[in-house]
Design a protein around this motif. Structure first.
Motif, PDB file in Angstrom:
ATOM      1  N   SER A   9       0.819  -1.214   0.000  1.00  0.00           N
ATOM      2  CA  SER A   9       0.000   0.000   0.000  1.00  0.00           C
ATOM      3  C   SER A   9       0.851   1.261   0.000  1.00  0.00           C
ATOM      4  O   SER A   9       0.477   2.259  -0.610  1.00  0.00           O
ATOM      5  N   GLY A  20       4.546   1.011  -0.342  1.00  0.00           N
ATOM      6  CA  GLY A  20       5.831   0.799  -1.015  1.00  0.00           C
ATOM      7  C   GLY A  20       6.868  -0.061  -0.304  1.00  0.00           C
ATOM      8  O   GLY A  20       7.840  -0.479  -0.923  1.00  0.00           O
ATOM      9  N   ILE A  29       0.498  -5.565   6.408  1.00  0.00           N
ATOM     10  CA  ILE A  29      -0.671  -5.533   7.294  1.00  0.00           C
ATOM     11  C   ILE A  29      -1.170  -4.098   7.457  1.00  0.00           C
ATOM     12  O   ILE A  29      -0.405  -3.184   7.770  1.00  0.00           O
ATOM     13  N   ALA A  72      -4.603  -2.206   9.280  1.00  0.00           N
ATOM     14  CA  ALA A  72      -5.801  -2.394  10.100  1.00  0.00           C
ATOM     15  C   ALA A  72      -6.066  -3.877  10.373  1.00  0.00           C
ATOM     16  O   ALA A  72      -7.192  -4.373  10.210  1.00  0.00           O
ATOM     17  N   GLY A  73      -5.014  -4.583  10.750  1.00  0.00           N
ATOM     18  CA  GLY A  73      -5.172  -5.970  11.181  1.00  0.00           C
ATOM     19  C   GLY A  73      -5.371  -7.000  10.094  1.00  0.00           C
ATOM     20  O   GLY A  73      -5.756  -8.138  10.393  1.00  0.00           O
ATOM     21  N   GLN A 102      -3.490  -7.343   2.474  1.00  0.00           N
ATOM     22  CA  GLN A 102      -4.272  -6.906   1.308  1.00  0.00           C
ATOM     23  C   GLN A 102      -5.180  -8.048   0.832  1.00  0.00           C
ATOM     24  O   GLN A 102      -4.704  -9.162   0.589  1.00  0.00           O
ATOM     25  N   VAL A 137       4.758  -8.016   5.990  1.00  0.00           N
ATOM     26  CA  VAL A 137       5.418  -6.782   6.441  1.00  0.00           C
ATOM     27  C   VAL A 137       4.468  -6.029   7.362  1.00  0.00           C
ATOM     28  O   VAL A 137       3.291  -5.828   7.036  1.00  0.00           O
ATOM     29  N   LEU A 176       4.193  -3.209  11.141  1.00  0.00           N
ATOM     30  CA  LEU A 176       4.813  -2.409  12.187  1.00  0.00           C
ATOM     31  C   LEU A 176       4.953  -3.249  13.455  1.00  0.00           C
ATOM     32  O   LEU A 176       5.912  -3.082  14.215  1.00  0.00           O
ATOM     33  N   SER A 177       3.999  -4.157  13.671  1.00  0.00           N
ATOM     34  CA  SER A 177       4.053  -5.010  14.869  1.00  0.00           C
ATOM     35  C   SER A 177       5.355  -5.805  14.913  1.00  0.00           C
ATOM     36  O   SER A 177       5.916  -6.033  15.983  1.00  0.00           O
TER      37      SER A 177
HETATM   38  C1  LIG Z   1      -3.337   3.000   7.679  1.00  0.00           C
HETATM   39  C2  LIG Z   1      -2.319   2.019   8.187  1.00  0.00           C
HETATM   40  C3  LIG Z   1      -2.722   0.960   8.996  1.00  0.00           C
HETATM   41  C4  LIG Z   1      -1.774   0.054   9.500  1.00  0.00           C
HETATM   42  N1  LIG Z   1      -2.196  -0.957  10.305  1.00  0.00           N
HETATM   43  C5  LIG Z   1      -1.281  -1.818  10.824  1.00  0.00           C
HETATM   44  C6  LIG Z   1      -1.694  -2.874  11.685  1.00  0.00           C
HETATM   45  O1  LIG Z   1      -2.869  -3.100  11.955  1.00  0.00           O
HETATM   46  N2  LIG Z   1      -0.728  -3.675  12.212  1.00  0.00           N
HETATM   47  C7  LIG Z   1       0.599  -3.493  11.940  1.00  0.00           C
HETATM   48  O2  LIG Z   1       1.424  -4.225  12.454  1.00  0.00           O
HETATM   49  N3  LIG Z   1       1.013  -2.516  11.091  1.00  0.00           N
HETATM   50  C8  LIG Z   1       0.110  -1.668  10.545  1.00  0.00           C
HETATM   51  N4  LIG Z   1       0.516  -0.680   9.688  1.00  0.00           N
HETATM   52  C9  LIG Z   1       1.946  -0.560   9.363  1.00  0.00           C
HETATM   53  C10 LIG Z   1       2.277  -1.146   7.982  1.00  0.00           C
HETATM   54  O3  LIG Z   1       2.151  -2.542   7.993  1.00  0.00           O
HETATM   55  C11 LIG Z   1       3.704  -0.720   7.626  1.00  0.00           C
HETATM   56  O4  LIG Z   1       3.723   0.680   7.485  1.00  0.00           O
HETATM   57  C12 LIG Z   1       4.237  -1.384   6.371  1.00  0.00           C
HETATM   58  O5  LIG Z   1       5.561  -0.935   6.150  1.00  0.00           O
HETATM   59  C13 LIG Z   1       3.363  -1.093   5.174  1.00  0.00           C
HETATM   60  O6  LIG Z   1       3.849  -1.792   4.069  1.00  0.00           O
HETATM   61  P1  LIG Z   1       3.543  -1.285   2.579  1.00  0.00           P
HETATM   62  O7  LIG Z   1       4.285   0.025   2.449  1.00  0.00           O
HETATM   63  O8  LIG Z   1       4.089  -2.322   1.701  1.00  0.00           O
HETATM   64  O9  LIG Z   1       2.072  -1.141   2.488  1.00  0.00           O
HETATM   65  C14 LIG Z   1      -0.411   0.220   9.177  1.00  0.00           C
HETATM   66  C15 LIG Z   1      -0.013   1.276   8.335  1.00  0.00           C
HETATM   67  C16 LIG Z   1      -0.944   2.174   7.845  1.00  0.00           C
HETATM   68  C17 LIG Z   1      -0.491   3.295   6.968  1.00  0.00           C
END
Ligand SMILES: Cc1cc2nc3c(=O)[nH]c(=O)nc-3n(C[C@H](O)[C@H](O)[C@H](O)COP(=O)(O)O)c2cc1C
Length: 179
Positions: free
Chosen positions: A11, A13, A59, A61-62, A65, A89, A91-92
């Protein structure tokens, strides 16, 4: 030369950046990776005669994709037959709190259960906080989540938590599977 599909959903990058690093490792090991962003196109896993496949998702919002889950469900027989691996991937996964890390692992396992896929390898890897790319609401929300996790809350800059050494080891291990 073995052909490996490296398909991902991303979502903001970071999962795409991980996919690119995996493809670099596979290439340097003599394989032929094909990168496919499942958010923009579908991968022809059935007829393209790949020798292996790695799928990644992040991930939000839990959940991972939905379109990645659909791709895996649609191709699970092929994925279960080929050497395959999944990475998630989040943040957790970056958290120092063991419960948060376990939550990321649970979502990874849940994804596999829900899609009926039994990959040879998995990786739960830390992602990034890209405050500069979020809109106002998303920035506010992510700052609040980061603060609850004792994470980084300075929204004037971005943060990358991905352990590239882990990503490269994951790719190398897969590389030996398809050799
Ligand atoms: C709107 C939003 C919601 C997110 N929700 C979660 C979550 O529920 N749990 C988690 O561990 N990380 C969450 N993240 C962190 C993303 O997983 C993290 O930023 C990751 O690097 C996104 O990967 P992407 O850039 O490939 O989409 C969230 C990030 C965003 C922007």
């Amino acid at each position: 030369m073995t052909r490996v599909l490296v398909a991902y959903g991303s979502s903001e990058g970071q999962t795409a950046a991980v996919a690119e690093r995996i493809a670099d490792v596979l290439e340097s090991d003599g394989h032929e990776p094909t990168l496919v962003d499942l958010g923009h196109s579908s991968a022809d896993l059935e007829s393209a005669e790949y020798d292996g496949a790695i799928v990644g998702a992040s991930i939000h919002a839990g959940a991972h994709q939905r379109y990645v889950a659909e791709f895996v469900r649609d191709h699970r027989e092929t994925l279960n037959r080929l050497p395959s691996a999944f990475y998630s991937v989040s943040l957790s996964a970056a958290s120092e709190d063991e419960e948060s890390q376990a939550a990321a692992e649970e979502l990874l396992e849940g994804f596999l259960e829900e899609t009926g896929w039994d990959p040879d390898g998995t990786l739960s890897v830390a992602g990034a906080l890209r405050y500069s790319e979020y809109g106002l609401l998303k920035r506010f929300m992510m700052r609040r989540i980061a603060s609850e996790e004792s994470g980084d809350t300075d929204t004037s800059r971005d943060y990358e938590y991905t352990d590239w050494g882990d990503v490269e080891s994951f790719a190398r291990e897969f590389s030996t599977l398809v050799t």
